[in-house]
Design a protein around this motif. Structure first.
Motif, PDB file in Angstrom:
ATOM      1  N   GLU A  37      -4.394  -1.386  26.965  1.00 43.74           N
ATOM      2  CA  GLU A  37      -4.192  -2.160  25.742  1.00 43.74           C
ATOM      3  C   GLU A  37      -5.104  -3.374  25.753  1.00 43.74           C
ATOM      4  N   MET A  38      -5.796  -3.625  24.616  1.00 47.91           N
ATOM      5  CA  MET A  38      -6.716  -4.756  24.534  1.00 47.91           C
ATOM      6  C   MET A  38      -6.170  -5.813  23.594  1.00 47.91           C
ATOM      7  N   ARG A  39      -6.018  -7.051  24.089  1.00 43.00           N
ATOM      8  CA  ARG A  39      -5.541  -8.159  23.256  1.00 43.00           C
ATOM      9  C   ARG A  39      -6.681  -9.149  23.105  1.00 43.00           C
ATOM     10  N   GLY A  40      -7.255  -9.188  21.916  1.00 46.94           N
ATOM     11  CA  GLY A  40      -8.480  -9.964  21.753  1.00 46.94           C
ATOM     12  C   GLY A  40      -8.357 -11.149  20.820  1.00 46.94           C
ATOM     13  N   ASP A  41      -9.360 -12.045  20.892  1.00 44.25           N
ATOM     14  CA  ASP A  41      -9.464 -13.075  19.859  1.00 44.25           C
ATOM     15  C   ASP A  41     -10.065 -12.394  18.628  1.00 44.25           C
ATOM     16  N   ASP A  42     -10.251 -13.143  17.523  1.00 43.53           N
ATOM     17  CA  ASP A  42     -10.683 -12.531  16.270  1.00 43.53           C
ATOM     18  C   ASP A  42     -11.982 -11.738  16.423  1.00 43.53           C
ATOM     19  N   ALA A  43     -12.941 -12.366  17.087  1.00 39.84           N
ATOM     20  CA  ALA A  43     -14.253 -11.730  17.200  1.00 39.84           C
ATOM     21  C   ALA A  43     -14.166 -10.431  17.999  1.00 39.84           C
ATOM     22  N   ALA A  44     -13.398 -10.465  19.086  1.00 35.31           N
ATOM     23  CA  ALA A  44     -13.275  -9.264  19.920  1.00 35.31           C
ATOM     24  C   ALA A  44     -12.554  -8.157  19.171  1.00 35.31           C
ATOM     25  N   VAL A  45     -11.468  -8.539  18.503  1.00 41.62           N
ATOM     26  CA  VAL A  45     -10.697  -7.534  17.764  1.00 41.62           C
ATOM     27  C   VAL A  45     -11.572  -6.870  16.704  1.00 41.62           C
ATOM     28  N   GLN A  46     -12.370  -7.701  16.023  1.00 41.91           N
ATOM     29  CA  GLN A  46     -13.224  -7.159  14.960  1.00 41.91           C
ATOM     30  C   GLN A  46     -14.221  -6.135  15.503  1.00 41.91           C
ATOM     31  N   ILE A  47     -14.864  -6.470  16.634  1.00 39.81           N
ATOM     32  CA  ILE A  47     -15.825  -5.520  17.222  1.00 39.81           C
ATOM     33  C   ILE A  47     -15.115  -4.246  17.674  1.00 39.81           C
ATOM     34  N   LEU A  48     -13.976  -4.419  18.372  1.00 41.19           N
ATOM     35  CA  LEU A  48     -13.283  -3.257  18.937  1.00 41.19           C
ATOM     36  C   LEU A  48     -12.754  -2.330  17.842  1.00 41.19           C
ATOM     37  N   ARG A  49     -12.211  -2.959  16.772  1.00 41.09           N
ATOM     38  CA  ARG A  49     -11.630  -2.133  15.706  1.00 41.09           C
ATOM     39  C   ARG A  49     -12.700  -1.454  14.869  1.00 41.09           C
ATOM     40  N   SER A  50     -13.927  -2.004  14.926  1.00 37.40           N
ATOM     41  CA  SER A  50     -14.998  -1.409  14.105  1.00 37.40           C
ATOM     42  C   SER A  50     -15.500  -0.096  14.708  1.00 37.40           C
ATOM     43  N   GLN A  51     -15.137   0.141  15.970  1.00 38.09           N
ATOM     44  CA  GLN A  51     -15.551   1.378  16.628  1.00 38.09           C
ATOM     45  C   GLN A  51     -14.457   2.425  16.470  1.00 38.09           C
TER      46      GLN A  51
ATOM     47  N   THR B 258      -4.700   0.681  21.675  1.00 40.61           N
ATOM     48  CA  THR B 258      -4.001  -0.428  21.071  1.00 40.61           C
ATOM     49  C   THR B 258      -4.901  -1.652  21.154  1.00 40.61           C
ATOM     50  N   VAL B 259      -5.347  -2.103  19.990  1.00 39.78           N
ATOM     51  CA  VAL B 259      -6.150  -3.328  19.929  1.00 39.78           C
ATOM     52  C   VAL B 259      -5.378  -4.320  19.082  1.00 39.78           C
ATOM     53  N   VAL B 260      -4.925  -5.408  19.695  1.00 36.99           N
ATOM     54  CA  VAL B 260      -4.105  -6.370  18.962  1.00 36.99           C
ATOM     55  C   VAL B 260      -4.645  -7.781  19.166  1.00 36.99           C
ATOM     56  N   PRO B 261      -4.303  -8.693  18.246  1.00 38.59           N
ATOM     57  CA  PRO B 261      -4.741 -10.086  18.442  1.00 38.59           C
ATOM     58  C   PRO B 261      -3.993 -10.699  19.631  1.00 38.59           C
ATOM     59  N   ALA B 262      -4.708 -11.461  20.434  1.00 42.51           N
ATOM     60  CA  ALA B 262      -4.093 -12.135  21.582  1.00 42.51           C
ATOM     61  C   ALA B 262      -3.361 -13.386  21.110  1.00 42.51           C
ATOM     62  N   SER B 263      -2.247 -13.682  21.754  1.00 36.41           N
ATOM     63  CA  SER B 263      -1.567 -14.952  21.500  1.00 36.41           C
ATOM     64  C   SER B 263      -2.071 -15.975  22.510  1.00 36.41           C
ATOM     65  N   GLU B 264      -1.769 -17.240  22.293  1.00 37.84           N
ATOM     66  CA  GLU B 264      -2.169 -18.299  23.230  1.00 37.84           C
ATOM     67  C   GLU B 264      -1.672 -17.953  24.640  1.00 37.84           C
ATOM     68  N   GLN B 265      -0.460 -17.417  24.711  1.00 40.10           N
ATOM     69  CA  GLN B 265       0.159 -17.069  25.992  1.00 40.10           C
ATOM     70  C   GLN B 265      -0.658 -16.018  26.760  1.00 40.10           C
ATOM     71  N   ASP B 266      -1.313 -15.128  26.008  1.00 41.84           N
ATOM     72  CA  ASP B 266      -2.064 -14.057  26.672  1.00 41.84           C
ATOM     73  C   ASP B 266      -3.135 -14.586  27.616  1.00 41.84           C
TER      74      ASP B 266
ATOM     75  N   ILE C 288      -3.182  -3.726  30.591  1.00 37.55           N
ATOM     76  CA  ILE C 288      -3.347  -4.615  29.440  1.00 37.55           C
ATOM     77  C   ILE C 288      -4.436  -5.602  29.835  1.00 37.55           C
ATOM     78  N   ILE C 289      -5.297  -5.975  28.888  1.00 36.75           N
ATOM     79  CA  ILE C 289      -6.306  -6.992  29.210  1.00 36.75           C
ATOM     80  C   ILE C 289      -6.514  -7.893  28.005  1.00 36.75           C
ATOM     81  N   SER C 290      -6.711  -9.165  28.262  1.00 38.58           N
ATOM     82  CA  SER C 290      -7.047 -10.076  27.165  1.00 38.58           C
ATOM     83  C   SER C 290      -8.570 -10.210  27.121  1.00 38.58           C
ATOM     84  N   ILE C 291      -9.091 -10.313  25.902  1.00 36.84           N
ATOM     85  CA  ILE C 291     -10.548 -10.336  25.713  1.00 36.84           C
ATOM     86  C   ILE C 291     -10.928 -11.446  24.744  1.00 36.84           C
TER      87      ILE C 291
END
Lengths: 430, 430
Positions: free
Chosen positions: A291-305, A313-321, A330-333
Motif C-alpha cells: 500500500e502506498m500513502r503519498g503526498d499530493d504529488a506522489a499520489v498524482q504520479i502513481l494514480r496516473s499509471q 492501494t494508493v491513498v493520501p498520506a496523513s501527517e501521522q504517516d 505499507i510505505i509513505s511516499i
C-alpha cells in the motif's frame, strides 16, 4: 515469592554476578572459548531433553490460546538448537578483544598513556518469547568476559531453565564460575523492577522486545539502558541518480522483509526524478501488494499509471504517516524539492535509526552522511544492511537508538569499557 | 519566576539549544575556530567591564560572609581571564575531531562500513562558584560542535551573565547561532530539576561540584550523567621494587597537593619491603606533617622509628579509614602479604578512580593493570597524573567514575558519538 522475597532473591543474584564478573574479567581467552565450545557440544547432545522441556512451554502456550506465529517463536527445533550451537562456535573462533591496549603514546612528562579494553562487569538482559536468546546472551557474555543476569519471558520459562543449566555446566567444565550466567527463576514482574534498579550489581540493562517493554524499562531503570525503540527508516532518491539502481535498492529496502526494524517505511523522491522513479517503483510495489500513502504529488504520479492504479492501494498520506513504523507492506511516499528538504524531513520525522540516500552526486552524498542525525547513514545501499553481522561485528548484542555509549548495531565492544593505562619509570607530577 | 514559568523557560532554552545544535553539527572547523579566537579577543578587550560585573558578585559574597577562599575562587582577575582566553586559543589550534571517519572496511556484501564522529547534540553543565567554568564549558562546546545549556552558581550570576554575553557575541561574529551556548538566567533551583529531566532536548548532563550536588543530580536525572564521585586512590608498593623510586612516587602522590581527587589516600606495602620502605616514607610524611593511620604491622614499624614517632601522628586505622577520601594531609597505610591481597583490597575499598603499583616485577605489573577495576591503572607513576591534560587529551570536560560511555578523564571525544556510515554501489540484502 512475595515482593520482599523477590527483592532479596534478586540482590543475591546481583551479588553472585558481581563476584563472578571479577573472575570472568581475568579469565583467559582459552577458558572462555572452551566454555563456548563446550556449550555448543552440550546443545547438540541434549536436543531430545531440551525438546521435552520445550514441549511443556508449547503445551501451555497452546492451552493459553497463543497465536500460531507466537507458538512458533517458542519452538526449540533441532535446527534452532543447531543454529545456537553454531553461534557459540563462531564466537569461540573470534579474536578476544579483552585486554587489548590502544593508543599508547608517550606524554611530555615521560609517562606512556593508553587505554585497555575491559569487560563492563555485569549486564542484565530482559527478553520475551524466543528461548534461543538465552544462549545468544549467555555466549556473548562469556566471550566478552562479563557476568549476566537473564530474565526471559514467562511463556518460555521451562525451556530457558533447561538451557541455562547447560550453560552452567559448560562454564563449570571450563573452570569458570557458574554464576557468570544466571537465569531469573521466577516469572514475577517484580523481578524486572529489581533487576533494573540495582546499580551496585548491574552495570547496564539490555531489553529486547516490544516498544512498551522498552519504554517501561527506560523510564524506571536506575542503570544505563542500551535500548532500541522505533525504526522509521527512509530511502531518499536524489536527483541525479541511477534510476534502475534506485528502484532495485528501494524495492529491497521495503519488501525484502517487512518486519525488521531496518526495513524502510518512508520514501522521499526528488521532484526532478519523481515521474521516472515512481512509475517504476510503483509498479513493483503494486505487484507485491504494498500500500502506498503519498503526498499530493506522489499520489498524482502513481494514480496516473494505469498499471499501478488498477491493482494497488494508493491513498493520501496523513501527517501521522510520516512518523509511522509500519512493519508491514505499507510505505509513505513524499516528493521533495531536493536534498535540503529531504534532510530536514528525515531529521524531523525519522527515528534516527537508519536512512539512505541514492544518488550520483558526491557533494549530496557527503552532506547526507554528515547532516542526517541517524545511527546509520548510507549511500547507495539498502537500509536492510543495518545489522551487526552485515557490519562485520561478528555478533550483535542489540541495536541502540541512543547516542550515549553505543549507537546503532552493538557488537561485543558495547559490553566493554576502556580504562586508562599509565606506564612510568618513577615519574612524578611537578 | 514560579515553578510553571521556570518549566516553560527551560523548555524554551532546550528547544533553542536543539535547533542550534543542528547548525553547530554542520559548522565548519574554520567557523568554530573563528568563534574561539574571537572569544579570546573579547575576553582580553573586556577585562575592565568583566571585573566591574564580577565586583558585584564579590560584594554580595563578602556581605553574605563567604569564607575568603570561596571569595577568591569567585574572582575574575586579569590573570584568570587571560588563562581563559589562552584556553580558547589552544582549543582553536587543536585538530577538529568532528567528521573523522574510522575503521572503514569492505564487508562480504560489497558495502564499505565505518564510523563517523559526530557531536552528541546538547549537553547541560551544572557548576558552582568559579565563573571561568562558563568559558571552559562554552569553548569545549563550540569546538566539539555541540550546543550547551550552562547553569552556574548563584554566587557568580553577574559574572556568568557578562561572560555568556561575550560568548554569544563571538558566536554571532563567526556566523554561528548565538543559542549554541545559553546560560540559565535564573538562580532558582527548580531550573536544575528541569534541565536534568528533558531528554528530548538534553543528551547528557555534566555536573561539576561537591559530592552532594552530583549525587542529587545522578539520582534525579532522566538523561545520562557524566559524573565524578570519590577519588580514594591507592599506591601499592610491591616486592620487589626500587625503594628510592617508590618513596619519591608515594611522596608525590600524597603530598604534591592534598585536595585533588587524584591525590593518593591509601598506601599498601608488601610485607617484604615494609620495613625498608615505611621507615623512609614515614620520615618524609612526618616532616611534612602527614598523619599516618596504619594497620598493626604498619603502626609497629612507624612507631619503632624515633625520627617518625617523635614528630608525627601515627594512629591505628579504623575500618572506615580504608574507604576514606581525606583530601587532607592524612594517609591510611596497610601492610599486605603481596599482590593478591593488594588487588583485592583496592577493588573492595577503592573508588575505582586511580590506583598505582610500584614494582620491578613485570608479571605483577601486568596483573595489576588488568585486574584492578579502576578508571586509571598505573605502573611506577604518581596517581597525580590522572588528568586530561597529562593524558594528552588537550582539554578536559570532566572526570568520569562510571564505566558507561566515558571512563576517567574525558576529553572532547566524550562530547561526541560515533554513527555508522555505509557506502555502497547499489547493494541489496539477500
Amino acid at each position: 515469592m512475595n515482593a520482599l522475597n523477590i527483592a532479596e532473591y534478586m540482590q543475591t543474584l546481583g551479588l553472585q554476578a558481581r563476584v563472578a564478573s571479577a573472575q570472568m574479567a581475568r579469565a583467559s581467552a582459552a577458558a572462555k572459548n572452551r566454555a563456548l565450545k563446550g556449550l555448543a557440544r552440550l546443545l547438540r547432545e541434549n536436543v531430545a531433553a531440551l525438546q521435552a522441556d520445550n514441549a511443556r512451554d508449547l503445551e501451555r502456550a497452546v492451552a493459553a490460546g497463543l497465536a500460531a506465529p507466537m507458538v512458533d517463536r517458542l519452538k526449540l527445533t533441532p535446527k534452532v538448537l543447531d543454529t545456537c550451537a553454531q553461534g557459540c562456535e563462531q564466537l569461540a573462533a573470534m579474536p578476544d578483544i579483552i585486554g587489548e591496549i590502544i593508543g599508547m603514546k608517550q606524554q611530555p612528562s615521560g609517562i606512556r598513556v593508553g587505554q585497555m579494553r575491559v569487560p563492563i562487569g555485569v549486564f542484565g538482559m530482559i527478553f520475551e518469547s524466543r528461548p534461543n536468546v538465552t544462549i545468544e546472551a549467555a555466549s556473548l557474555s562469556i566471550k566478552s568476559g562479563n557476568a549476566c543476569i537473564l530474565r526471559g519471558g514467562s511463556e518460555a520459562i521451562e525451556s530457558n531453565k533447561a538451557l541455562a543449566l547447560l550453560v552452567r555446566q559448560a562454564l563449570a567444565e571450563a573452570g569458570l564460575p557458574e554464576d557468570a550466567v544466571q537465569l531469573v527463576q521466577t516469572t514475577d514482574r517484580e523481578a524486572v523492577g529489581q533487576l533494573i534498579t540495582m546499580p551496585q550489581y548491574v552495570d547496564v540493562v539490555i531489553p529486547r522486545g516490544g516498544k512498551g517493554l522498552i519504554e517501561r524499562i527506560s523510564r524506571e531503570a536506575k542503570v544505563p539502558v542500551i535500548k532500541h525503540l522505533d525504526g522509521n527508516c527512509h530511502v531518499y532518491v536524489d536527483d541525479p541518480c541511477d534510476i534502475d539502481m534506485a528502484v532495485t535498492v528501494a524495492d529491497n529496502a521495503k519488501t525484502q522483509k517487512y518486519s525488521p526494524c531496518n526495513a524502510s517505511e518512508s520514501l522521499l523522491v526528488a521532484r526532478g526524478v519523481a515521474q521516472a522513479f515512481l512509475s517504476k517503483i510503483g509498479a513493483i510495489y503494486a505487484a507485491k501488494g504494498v500500500e502506498m500513502r503519498g503526498d499530493d504529488a506522489a499520489v498524482q504520479i502513481l494514480r496516473s499509471q494505469a498499471a499501478i492504479n488498477s491493482v494497488a492501494t494508493v491513498v493520501p498520506a496523513s501527517e501521522q504517516d510520516w512518523s509511522e513504523e509500519y512493519l508491514a507492506p505499507i510505505i509513505s511516499i513524499k516528493v521533495v524539492e531536493g536534498l535540503d528538504e529531504a534532510i530536514a524531513h528525515i531529521n524531523r520525522y525519522g527515528s534516527h535509526h537508519t536512512d539512505a540516500i541514492l544518488t550520483r552526486d558526491h557533494m549530496h552524498a557527503q552532506r547526507f552522511l554528515r547532516e542526517v542525525d541517524s545511527a546509520s547513514v548510507m549511500v547507495n545501499a539498502s537500509t536492510r544492511f543495518a545489522d551487526g553481522f552485515e557490519y562485520g561485528l561478528g555478533a550483535e548484542i542489540g541495536i541502540s537508538t541512543d547516542k550515549f555509549h553505543a549507537r546503532g548495531p552493538v557488537g561485543l565492544e558495547g559490553l566493554t569499557s576502556l580504562k586508562w593505562v599509565v606506564l612510568g619509570q618513577g615519574e612524578v607530577r611537578l
